[in-house]
Structures are given as structure tokens and as C-alpha cells.
Motif scaffolding. Structure first.
Motif, PDB file in Angstrom:
ATOM      1  N   ASN A 189      20.986  67.093  23.156  1.00  0.00           N
ATOM      2  CA  ASN A 189      20.186  68.308  23.333  1.00  0.00           C
ATOM      3  C   ASN A 189      19.220  68.199  24.513  1.00  0.00           C
ATOM      4  OD1 ASN A 189      21.282  69.723  21.062  1.00  0.00           O
ATOM      5  ND2 ASN A 189      20.063  68.399  19.732  1.00  0.00           N
ATOM      6  N   ALA A 190      19.714  67.623  25.586  1.00  0.00           N
ATOM      7  CA  ALA A 190      18.896  67.460  26.787  1.00  0.00           C
ATOM      8  C   ALA A 190      19.344  68.455  27.853  1.00  0.00           C
ATOM      9  CB  ALA A 190      19.026  66.036  27.318  1.00  0.00           C
ATOM     10  N   PRO A 191      18.423  69.002  28.626  1.00  0.00           N
ATOM     11  CA  PRO A 191      18.797  69.967  29.666  1.00  0.00           C
ATOM     12  C   PRO A 191      19.520  69.288  30.821  1.00  0.00           C
ATOM     13  CG  PRO A 191      16.475  69.425  29.838  1.00  0.00           C
ATOM     14  CD  PRO A 191      16.958  68.774  28.578  1.00  0.00           C
ATOM     15  N   LEU A 192      20.323  70.058  31.528  1.00  0.00           N
ATOM     16  CA  LEU A 192      20.993  69.541  32.717  1.00  0.00           C
ATOM     17  C   LEU A 192      20.000  69.528  33.880  1.00  0.00           C
ATOM     18  CD1 LEU A 192      24.411  71.419  32.518  1.00  0.00           C
ATOM     19  CD2 LEU A 192      24.003  69.004  32.048  1.00  0.00           C
ATOM     20  N   PRO A 193      20.074  68.528  34.737  1.00  0.00           N
ATOM     21  CA  PRO A 193      19.181  68.508  35.903  1.00  0.00           C
ATOM     22  C   PRO A 193      19.511  69.647  36.860  1.00  0.00           C
ATOM     23  CG  PRO A 193      20.809  66.749  36.048  1.00  0.00           C
ATOM     24  CD  PRO A 193      20.944  67.343  34.683  1.00  0.00           C
ATOM     25  N   GLU A 194      18.497  70.209  37.500  1.00  0.00           N
ATOM     26  CA  GLU A 194      18.706  71.316  38.437  1.00  0.00           C
ATOM     27  C   GLU A 194      19.528  70.875  39.645  1.00  0.00           C
ATOM     28  OE1 GLU A 194      14.983  73.035  39.490  1.00  0.00           O
ATOM     29  OE2 GLU A 194      14.515  73.691  37.442  1.00  0.00           O
ATOM     30  N   THR A 195      19.471  69.586  39.960  1.00  0.00           N
ATOM     31  CA  THR A 195      20.194  69.061  41.132  1.00  0.00           C
ATOM     32  C   THR A 195      21.525  68.420  40.728  1.00  0.00           C
ATOM     33  OG1 THR A 195      18.946  66.993  40.908  1.00  0.00           O
ATOM     34  CG2 THR A 195      18.076  68.666  42.425  1.00  0.00           C
ATOM     35  N   LEU A 196      22.090  68.851  39.599  1.00  0.00           N
ATOM     36  CA  LEU A 196      23.310  68.247  39.046  1.00  0.00           C
ATOM     37  C   LEU A 196      24.410  68.065  40.085  1.00  0.00           C
ATOM     38  CD1 LEU A 196      24.927  67.340  36.492  1.00  0.00           C
ATOM     39  CD2 LEU A 196      25.623  69.737  36.267  1.00  0.00           C
ATOM     40  N   SER A 197      24.649  69.072  40.906  1.00  0.00           N
ATOM     41  CA  SER A 197      25.773  69.036  41.841  1.00  0.00           C
ATOM     42  C   SER A 197      25.398  68.576  43.240  1.00  0.00           C
ATOM     43  CB  SER A 197      26.423  70.423  41.925  1.00  0.00           C
ATOM     44  OG  SER A 197      25.503  71.370  42.447  1.00  0.00           O
TER      45      SER A 197
ATOM     46  N   VAL B  82      28.599  48.878  28.795  1.00  0.00           N
ATOM     47  CA  VAL B  82      28.229  48.952  27.380  1.00  0.00           C
ATOM     48  C   VAL B  82      26.916  49.717  27.238  1.00  0.00           C
ATOM     49  CG1 VAL B  82      27.687  47.621  25.309  1.00  0.00           C
ATOM     50  CG2 VAL B  82      29.408  46.770  26.930  1.00  0.00           C
ATOM     51  N   SER B  83      26.892  50.677  26.311  1.00  0.00           N
ATOM     52  CA  SER B  83      25.706  51.506  26.106  1.00  0.00           C
ATOM     53  C   SER B  83      25.346  51.549  24.624  1.00  0.00           C
ATOM     54  CB  SER B  83      25.962  52.936  26.602  1.00  0.00           C
ATOM     55  OG  SER B  83      26.184  52.960  27.990  1.00  0.00           O
ATOM     56  N   LEU B  84      24.063  51.602  24.344  1.00  0.00           N
ATOM     57  CA  LEU B  84      23.561  51.698  22.976  1.00  0.00           C
ATOM     58  C   LEU B  84      22.991  53.104  22.796  1.00  0.00           C
ATOM     59  CD1 LEU B  84      21.859  48.178  22.702  1.00  0.00           C
ATOM     60  CD2 LEU B  84      24.198  48.852  22.095  1.00  0.00           C
ATOM     61  N   ARG B  85      23.847  54.005  22.313  1.00  0.00           N
ATOM     62  CA  ARG B  85      23.512  55.426  22.276  1.00  0.00           C
ATOM     63  C   ARG B  85      22.327  55.732  21.363  1.00  0.00           C
ATOM     64  NH1 ARG B  85      26.114  57.419  26.718  1.00  0.00           N
ATOM     65  NH2 ARG B  85      28.319  56.856  26.690  1.00  0.00           N
ATOM     66  N   GLY B  86      22.159  54.931  20.315  1.00  0.00           N
ATOM     67  CA  GLY B  86      21.072  55.184  19.393  1.00  0.00           C
ATOM     68  C   GLY B  86      19.706  54.918  19.983  1.00  0.00           C
ATOM     69  N   LEU B  87      19.647  54.134  21.062  1.00  0.00           N
ATOM     70  CA  LEU B  87      18.377  53.806  21.692  1.00  0.00           C
ATOM     71  C   LEU B  87      18.044  54.705  22.879  1.00  0.00           C
ATOM     72  CD1 LEU B  87      18.577  49.891  21.730  1.00  0.00           C
ATOM     73  CD2 LEU B  87      17.549  51.378  20.004  1.00  0.00           C
ATOM     74  N   ILE B  88      19.037  55.407  23.405  1.00  0.00           N
ATOM     75  CA  ILE B  88      18.846  56.162  24.642  1.00  0.00           C
ATOM     76  C   ILE B  88      17.832  57.305  24.514  1.00  0.00           C
ATOM     77  CG2 ILE B  88      19.997  57.732  26.263  1.00  0.00           C
ATOM     78  CD1 ILE B  88      22.409  55.885  26.209  1.00  0.00           C
ATOM     79  N   PRO B  89      17.931  58.186  23.505  1.00  0.00           N
ATOM     80  CA  PRO B  89      17.000  59.329  23.481  1.00  0.00           C
ATOM     81  C   PRO B  89      15.532  58.922  23.466  1.00  0.00           C
ATOM     82  CG  PRO B  89      18.822  59.685  21.966  1.00  0.00           C
ATOM     83  CD  PRO B  89      18.920  58.263  22.412  1.00  0.00           C
ATOM     84  N   GLU B  90      15.179  57.973  22.602  1.00  0.00           N
ATOM     85  CA  GLU B  90      13.786  57.544  22.517  1.00  0.00           C
ATOM     86  C   GLU B  90      13.341  56.866  23.804  1.00  0.00           C
ATOM     87  OE1 GLU B  90      10.998  54.469  19.885  1.00  0.00           O
ATOM     88  OE2 GLU B  90      12.958  55.118  19.136  1.00  0.00           O
ATOM     89  N   GLU B  91      14.242  56.073  24.383  1.00  0.00           N
ATOM     90  CA  GLU B  91      13.878  55.361  25.610  1.00  0.00           C
ATOM     91  C   GLU B  91      13.652  56.335  26.776  1.00  0.00           C
ATOM     92  OE1 GLU B  91      14.954  51.074  27.347  1.00  0.00           O
ATOM     93  OE2 GLU B  91      16.701  52.297  26.840  1.00  0.00           O
ATOM     94  N   LEU B  92      14.542  57.307  26.920  1.00  0.00           N
ATOM     95  CA  LEU B  92      14.389  58.272  28.001  1.00  0.00           C
ATOM     96  C   LEU B  92      13.187  59.182  27.766  1.00  0.00           C
ATOM     97  CD1 LEU B  92      18.059  59.349  28.824  1.00  0.00           C
ATOM     98  CD2 LEU B  92      16.632  57.629  29.932  1.00  0.00           C
ATOM     99  N   ALA B  93      12.877  59.439  26.507  1.00  0.00           N
ATOM    100  CA  ALA B  93      11.724  60.293  26.195  1.00  0.00           C
ATOM    101  C   ALA B  93      10.426  59.663  26.678  1.00  0.00           C
ATOM    102  CB  ALA B  93      11.649  60.552  24.696  1.00  0.00           C
ATOM    103  N   GLY B  94      10.418  58.332  26.816  1.00  0.00           N
ATOM    104  CA  GLY B  94       9.231  57.653  27.330  1.00  0.00           C
ATOM    105  C   GLY B  94       9.027  57.859  28.806  1.00  0.00           C
TER     106      GLY B  94
END
Length: 326
Positions: free
Chosen positions: A101-109, A173-185
Motif C-alpha cells: 500500500n505504498a504510493p508510486l514515485p512521481e519519477t517512476l519512469s 534475498v529479501s525479508l519482506r516482513g521487515l521492509i515496510p517498517e524499515e522504509l517507514a523510518g
């Protein structure tokens, strides 16, 4: 040519080897450079000797040749100075952003996404993926990567393409359960991006033949999960080509010789091609059926990745890993 790093008790970098085109035999090249990392630092001086050894090996003239067992090899580049991982497949970005549920960046393309990953300890291509906590949401991500020589700060995308010396596959390798909280910081990936693995062999562009053009590898990435088909997405669908990714990484810094630049997860909008990571498959399930059916990885799950040329010949060897609880 094709290069690899034989495991060695004396060096974390392994012993530099030249690998035959059919991946069946190898010969040590430590008399040319002790390891691939150091070969990259002196590439212009070492390339011709490595090519000569490669030619001798394929012609059966290398007297010290030995049979290849991929379990004896590290990731092609066991460690290096920089791993900068891009996200050049826009469809992947759209799916994973939607999943959290994160927005797309305005500079996506117009501006590539990129983070600086772990570079000092790549897992071997047959090494287990350690999993400490099932809540971490262990996932694989199949990518293509390039290894460069020294890249000067401010290089243009067109000039950057000339600095690509080798290609590899990557399991990021990615740990999806940790990504939202980490990026929210607000400070980016760290705990959610543990050690990745590379293919056992790195290859020069000529080994890709017509598969490499426009700064992209136009070949499918074969992904097998727990022994079953998972994906065969074409890596040529990159929105940003490798020259653009390298130039983005080098906008404000020189890139050291041996820098590894990842494409990001290979992704195609055609769902019949499957996926190259679990997060994508889960989001597609949500979109198409209204619910997620596929869990993240658990102990004992296996992942395999390889890429074949137009003749069906394996190019990079195989990434073949199993999740292990630690």
C-alpha cells in the motif's frame, strides 16, 4: 569468456578460474590474477591473458584443466567493494508497492530506484539461505547483474555501457516482513536485505551473443521453486538499461573496479511468464483471485535460477539454494 571463483581455504575471494564454454571444465588462472576482484582492478592488463587461457581450455590445450563441480565454486565474485541494486522493471515496482500500500514515485519512469546492498559476503550459489524468523518473510528475487571496471563520476549512460565487463545472475534475498517498517523510518533497506548469491560463473558480453543488445539481456530467466516452474520472464523488459543504472550510481561518486550493479527483479506484464519473486506472485494472486495463496519461504524450500541462450545452453551455471532455519 567465462570466469569463476574456486573455493579456497586460504582466501575469502577464492581462486580465479577460467571456465569452458560448455561449463564442463575449468583451469586455475591464479598466475594471471589471484582472484576475480583483483582481476577487475587490472582488467585492461589481464583481459588478453585470460582470453588466451579461455581459448586454450576450449581447444583442449590447457594441461591443468579439471572437471567442473559447481558446489566447489563461490559466487562468481565472492565479495567486492560495491553492490548497487537497481529496480529497472517498472511492473515489479508497481506490484510490490501495491502489496504494501505504498504510493508510486512521481519519477517512476525517469529516475531509477537504487539501494546499496551487502557486498562483503555473497552467499555461494549452492549455499543455504539462513532464516532466523519465519515472520521475516524470506523471499528470493531473480536478477541479472553487471560487473564494471573503474567508472568515473558523472559518466553518461552511453559511456557507462563501455565499462561493463562481465554479467552474472543474482538471487537478491529479501525479508519482506521487515521492509515496510524499515522504509517507514525513512532511511532505506538494511536489515531487510541480507546477503545475496550470485551465479557460479560470470561471462563477457560475447557469450550472450544476440541476447545482449541496447544495454539489456534479452533472454528469459528460468526460476524453479520447490522443483516446479515458477517463472520465465524475459530480462530484456528493463525500462532502464544497464548504462542508465550505472550512470545513476555514478552521479556523485566514482565506482570502484569490481562494482556490481543489479537490474532488480526480472518482471514481465504477461502473467503467463510467471514471476521471479514471491512478492510478485502473491500480489498477482490478490489481484486475480482476491486472496493470497502463496506463503513466503520456509525451512526446506528450494530455489533454482539459470539462464539459457537461444540454443538452450546454460550460460551462467545455476543458483540452487535451500532455506535453512538457524
Amino acid at each position: 569468456m567465462k570466469l569463476g571463483s574456486l573455493k579456497s581455504a586460504q582466501s575469502l575471494d577464492g581462486d580465479l578460474c577460467v571456465i569452458s564454454r560448455d561449463l564442463k571444465t575449468a583451469v586455475k588462472a591464479t598466475h594471471i590474477a589471484p582472484n576475480l576482484r583483483e582481476a577487475m582492478e587490472k582488467w585492461s592488463a589481464k583481459e588478453a591473458d585470460l582470453k588466451k587461457l579461455y581459448s586454450d581450455l576450449n581447444e583442449g590445450k590447457a594441461s591443468a584443466a579439471f572437471p567442473v563441480n559447481e558446489k566447489d565454486f563461490h559466487s562468481a565474485l565472492p565479495r567486492t567493494w560495491l553492490f548497487a541494486d537497481g529496480s529497472a522493471f517498472i511492473y515489479h515496482i508497481k506490484l510490490v508497492r501495491k502489496a504494501r500500500n505504498a504510493p508510486l514515485p512521481e519519477t517512476l519512469s525517469t529516475v531509477p530506484l537504487m539501494y546499496q546492498g551487502e557486498c562483503g559476503q555473497f552467499l555461494a550459489p549452492t549455499e543455504d539461505i539462513p532464516q532466523r524468523d519465519f515472520a521475516h518473510g524470506t523471499d528470493f528475487e531473480g536478477e541479472v547483474g553487471v560487473i564494471t571496471d573503474f567508472v568515473p563520476m558523472g559518466v553518461t549512460p552511453e559511456e557507462a555501457l563501455k565499462h561493463i565487463k562481465l554479467f552474472v545472475l543474482i538471487n537478491d534475498v529479501s525479508l519482506r516482513g521487515l521492509i515496510p517498517e524499515e522504509l517507514a523510518g525513512g532511511f532505506g533497506f538494511f536489515q531487510s536485505k541480507p546477503a545475496s548469491a550470485l551465479s557460479p560463473f560470470a561471462v563477457t558480453a560475447d557469450e550472450l551473443a544476440e541476447g545482449y543488445k541496447d544495454g539489456r539481456v534479452h533472454l528469459p530467466l528460468d526460476v524453479t521453486y520447490n522443483g516446479e516452474f515458477f517463472g520465465k520472464a524475459n530480462a530484456g523488459a528493463m525500462h532502464f538499461h544497464f548504462g542508465q543504472l550505472i550512470a545513476h550510481a555514478a552521479r556523485t561518486r566514482n565506482l570502484p573496479a569490481g562494482a556490481l550493479i543489479g537490474s532488480g527483479t526480472v518482471s514481465n506484464e504477461d502473467h503467463s511468464k510467471g514471476s521471479s519473486c514471491l512478492a510478485e506472485k502473491r500480489m498477482i494472486e490478490q489481484i486475480e483471485t482476491g486472496s493470497i495463496k502463496t506463503p513466503f519461504m520456509k525451512a526446506g524450500d528450494t530455489i533454482q535460477m539459470q539462464m539459457n541462450n537461444s540454443k538452450g545452453e546454460n550460460i551462467f551455471g545455476k543458483i540452487s539454494q535451500k532455506v535453512r532455519s538457524v
